[in-house]
Design a protein around this motif. Structure first.
Motif, PDB file in Angstrom:
ATOM      1  N   LYS A 146      49.386  -1.690  34.797  1.00 21.63           N
ATOM      2  CA  LYS A 146      47.958  -2.060  34.905  1.00 21.63           C
ATOM      3  C   LYS A 146      47.393  -1.440  36.183  1.00 21.63           C
ATOM      4  CE  LYS A 146      48.489  -6.471  34.934  1.00 21.63           C
ATOM      5  NZ  LYS A 146      48.187  -7.899  35.056  1.00 21.63           N
ATOM      6  N   ASN A 147      46.081  -1.267  36.195  1.00 25.51           N
ATOM      7  CA  ASN A 147      45.467  -0.788  37.438  1.00 25.51           C
ATOM      8  C   ASN A 147      44.041  -1.315  37.576  1.00 25.51           C
ATOM      9  OD1 ASN A 147      43.388   1.473  36.736  1.00 25.51           O
ATOM     10  ND2 ASN A 147      45.149   1.864  35.396  1.00 25.51           N
ATOM     11  N   ARG A 148      43.537  -1.277  38.813  1.00 22.00           N
ATOM     12  CA  ARG A 148      42.189  -1.781  39.092  1.00 22.00           C
ATOM     13  C   ARG A 148      41.217  -0.645  39.390  1.00 22.00           C
ATOM     14  NH1 ARG A 148      42.183  -4.697  43.910  1.00 22.00           N
ATOM     15  NH2 ARG A 148      40.137  -5.470  43.313  1.00 22.00           N
ATOM     16  N   LEU A 149      41.573   0.531  38.926  1.00 19.85           N
ATOM     17  CA  LEU A 149      40.775   1.717  39.257  1.00 19.85           C
ATOM     18  C   LEU A 149      39.310   1.589  38.816  1.00 19.85           C
ATOM     19  CD1 LEU A 149      42.113   4.037  40.733  1.00 19.85           C
ATOM     20  CD2 LEU A 149      42.146   5.329  38.613  1.00 19.85           C
ATOM     21  N   LYS A 150      39.123   1.068  37.618  1.00 23.65           N
ATOM     22  CA  LYS A 150      37.769   0.971  37.075  1.00 23.65           C
ATOM     23  C   LYS A 150      36.924   0.007  37.915  1.00 23.65           C
ATOM     24  CE  LYS A 150      35.331   0.427  32.716  1.00 23.65           C
ATOM     25  NZ  LYS A 150      35.464   0.223  31.272  1.00 23.65           N
ATOM     26  N   VAL A 151      37.536  -1.121  38.277  1.00 25.36           N
ATOM     27  CA  VAL A 151      36.834  -2.129  39.076  1.00 25.36           C
ATOM     28  C   VAL A 151      36.491  -1.568  40.461  1.00 25.36           C
ATOM     29  CG1 VAL A 151      37.059  -4.411  40.149  1.00 25.36           C
ATOM     30  CG2 VAL A 151      37.970  -4.016  37.854  1.00 25.36           C
ATOM     31  N   LEU A 161      53.427   9.331  41.438  1.00 21.48           N
ATOM     32  CA  LEU A 161      53.361   8.700  42.771  1.00 21.48           C
ATOM     33  C   LEU A 161      52.394   9.425  43.713  1.00 21.48           C
ATOM     34  CD1 LEU A 161      56.822   7.406  44.013  1.00 21.48           C
ATOM     35  CD2 LEU A 161      54.674   6.175  43.878  1.00 21.48           C
ATOM     36  N   PRO A 162      52.462  10.779  43.794  1.00 22.84           N
ATOM     37  CA  PRO A 162      51.501  11.466  44.681  1.00 22.84           C
ATOM     38  C   PRO A 162      50.043  11.157  44.345  1.00 22.84           C
ATOM     39  CG  PRO A 162      53.245  12.978  44.041  1.00 22.84           C
ATOM     40  CD  PRO A 162      53.438  11.736  43.227  1.00 22.84           C
ATOM     41  N   ALA A 177      45.018   8.066  45.469  1.00 24.50           N
ATOM     42  CA  ALA A 177      44.014   7.064  45.107  1.00 24.50           C
ATOM     43  C   ALA A 177      44.009   5.936  46.139  1.00 24.50           C
ATOM     44  CB  ALA A 177      44.305   6.514  43.709  1.00 24.50           C
ATOM     45  N   ALA A 178      45.203   5.549  46.575  1.00 22.35           N
ATOM     46  CA  ALA A 178      45.303   4.473  47.574  1.00 22.35           C
ATOM     47  C   ALA A 178      44.632   4.884  48.889  1.00 22.35           C
ATOM     48  CB  ALA A 178      46.773   4.124  47.808  1.00 22.35           C
ATOM     49  N   ARG A 179      44.844   6.122  49.287  1.00 18.52           N
ATOM     50  CA  ARG A 179      44.207   6.631  50.518  1.00 18.52           C
ATOM     51  C   ARG A 179      42.695   6.651  50.370  1.00 18.52           C
ATOM     52  NH1 ARG A 179      48.337  10.368  50.862  1.00 18.52           N
ATOM     53  NH2 ARG A 179      47.107  11.953  49.792  1.00 18.52           N
ATOM     54  N   LEU A 180      42.241   7.061  49.200  1.00 18.13           N
ATOM     55  CA  LEU A 180      40.794   7.146  48.956  1.00 18.13           C
ATOM     56  C   LEU A 180      40.135   5.771  49.041  1.00 18.13           C
ATOM     57  CD1 LEU A 180      38.449   9.078  48.022  1.00 18.13           C
ATOM     58  CD2 LEU A 180      38.984   8.358  45.707  1.00 18.13           C
ATOM     59  N   PHE A 181      40.807   4.773  48.472  1.00 19.54           N
ATOM     60  CA  PHE A 181      40.235   3.422  48.468  1.00 19.54           C
ATOM     61  C   PHE A 181      40.640   2.602  49.699  1.00 19.54           C
ATOM     62  CE2 PHE A 181      40.129   4.309  43.812  1.00 19.54           C
ATOM     63  CZ  PHE A 181      38.771   4.140  43.637  1.00 19.54           C
ATOM     64  N   ILE A 235      49.098   0.877  47.553  1.00 21.96           N
ATOM     65  CA  ILE A 235      49.290   1.263  46.142  1.00 21.96           C
ATOM     66  C   ILE A 235      49.393   0.031  45.243  1.00 21.96           C
ATOM     67  CG2 ILE A 235      51.073   2.097  44.570  1.00 21.96           C
ATOM     68  CD1 ILE A 235      51.354   4.545  46.025  1.00 21.96           C
ATOM     69  N   GLU A 236      50.166  -0.971  45.701  1.00 21.32           N
ATOM     70  CA  GLU A 236      50.392  -2.147  44.841  1.00 21.32           C
ATOM     71  C   GLU A 236      49.130  -2.990  44.649  1.00 21.32           C
ATOM     72  OE1 GLU A 236      52.017  -1.310  47.568  1.00 21.32           O
ATOM     73  OE2 GLU A 236      52.427  -3.021  48.890  1.00 21.32           O
ATOM     74  N   ASP A 237      48.117  -2.757  45.478  1.00 22.54           N
ATOM     75  CA  ASP A 237      46.841  -3.453  45.281  1.00 22.54           C
ATOM     76  C   ASP A 237      45.989  -2.770  44.209  1.00 22.54           C
ATOM     77  OD1 ASP A 237      47.475  -5.331  47.188  1.00 22.54           O
ATOM     78  OD2 ASP A 237      46.593  -4.170  48.832  1.00 22.54           O
ATOM     79  N   ILE A 238      46.369  -1.557  43.863  1.00 23.78           N
ATOM     80  CA  ILE A 238      45.625  -0.826  42.825  1.00 23.78           C
ATOM     81  C   ILE A 238      46.419  -0.791  41.515  1.00 23.78           C
ATOM     82  CG2 ILE A 238      44.524   1.363  42.202  1.00 23.78           C
ATOM     83  CD1 ILE A 238      44.330   2.027  45.164  1.00 23.78           C
ATOM     84  N   PHE A 239      47.719  -0.502  41.641  1.00 25.13           N
ATOM     85  CA  PHE A 239      48.569  -0.392  40.444  1.00 25.13           C
ATOM     86  C   PHE A 239      49.596  -1.513  40.419  1.00 25.13           C
ATOM     87  CE2 PHE A 239      47.168   3.848  41.691  1.00 25.13           C
ATOM     88  CZ  PHE A 239      46.591   4.299  40.527  1.00 25.13           C
ATOM     89  N   GLN A 240      49.694  -2.172  39.283  1.00 25.08           N
ATOM     90  CA  GLN A 240      50.690  -3.243  39.142  1.00 25.08           C
ATOM     91  C   GLN A 240      51.568  -3.002  37.910  1.00 25.08           C
ATOM     92  OE1 GLN A 240      47.234  -4.688  39.159  1.00 25.08           O
ATOM     93  NE2 GLN A 240      47.271  -4.558  41.404  1.00 25.08           N
ATOM     94  N   ASP A 241      52.853  -3.279  38.114  1.00 23.25           N
ATOM     95  CA  ASP A 241      53.789  -3.184  36.997  1.00 23.25           C
ATOM     96  C   ASP A 241      53.521  -4.346  36.043  1.00 23.25           C
ATOM     97  OD1 ASP A 241      55.828  -2.511  35.376  1.00 23.25           O
ATOM     98  OD2 ASP A 241      57.450  -2.997  36.777  1.00 23.25           O
ATOM     99  N   GLU A 242      53.527  -4.078  34.756  1.00 28.84           N
ATOM    100  CA  GLU A 242      53.217  -5.136  33.787  1.00 28.84           C
ATOM    101  C   GLU A 242      54.409  -6.038  33.499  1.00 28.84           C
ATOM    102  OE1 GLU A 242      49.803  -4.169  30.678  1.00 28.84           O
ATOM    103  OE2 GLU A 242      51.153  -2.486  30.933  1.00 28.84           O
TER     104      GLU A 242
END
Lengths: 64, 141
Positions: free
Chosen positions: A2-7, A42-43, A48-52, A56-63
């Motif tokens: 899962k990810n929060r990219l859209k939000v 991962l890169p 994306a993590a640097r941009l936001f 990383i774990e705040d943006i992408f989560q293992d389901e």
């Protein structure tokens, strides 16, 4: 995965095209990641993590 | 938004555009050189060996240029686009191998009366590659 990219993108009022340009990928790739159809490498996740300014774990989560 | 502005926003698009254009030019040059090498000996220089050899070498050089350009194009794609392309290439190679050998076998065991043409195999592989790319894009849509 899962990810929060859209939000996160919506909170900053960015379009998919703008985010794609910033991450140097195509808009279709951003769309696929947001829909959970494609898991970024991962890169790309780090980029994306640097941009936001987030971990990383705040943006992408293992389901699992 | 500042972060977005700081970055070279169109870097990916620009690079992709340049690579696509380069690949198109090399492919056109190679196709043209192949056509010249195939038909010109008969219609233009009456099978002159020196000129024919020069035409073949030029075609090979353009072929290598096209391959290098294709490699640059693939490396310039983002990771999802690369995956779509590599999946399509794998499918095309597999289908080409299986169909090609089966097609050749058909003639060996007298199930077809004509000589198998390499062009038919190339067409099958191109169509499979195209189908693979379309299917890949649909998969991630």
């Amino acid at each position: 995965m899962k990810n929060r990219l859209k939000v996160l993108r919506a909170e900053r009022d960015w379009t998919q095209a703008q985010l794609a340009s910033a991450l140097e990928v195509s808009r279709q790739t951003i769309n696929a990641i947001e829909k959970g159809k494609f898991d970024p490498s991962l890169p790309l996740a780090f980029k994306a993590a640097r941009l936001f300014d987030m971990a990383i774990e705040d943006i992408f989560q293992d389901e699992h | 938004m500042n972060k977005l502005k700081q970055m070279n926003a169109d870097q990916y698009k620009d690079r992709n555009y340049q690579n696509t254009r380069s690949l198109r030019n090399w492919t056109m040059a190679w196709t043209l050189s192949m056509a010249i090498a195939a038909f010109a000996p008969k219609y233009l220089w009456d099978f002159n060996i020196i000129i024919s050899m020069a035409a073949i070498i030029i075609s090979l050089v353009f072929g290598v240029g096209m391959l290098l350009s294709n490699r640059r194009y693939l490396r310039g794609l983002d990771e999802m686009q690369q995956r779509i392309m590599y999946d399509a290439m794998g499918l095309s190679l597999g289908v080409g191998l299986v169909v090609g050998l089966t097609y050749d076998l058909l003639e060996d065991i007298k199930l077809i009366s004509f000589q198998p043409e390499i062009a038919h195999l190339v067409i099958i592989m191109c169509l499979t590659y195209l189908g693979g790319i379309i299917a890949g894009h649909r998969k991630f849509q």
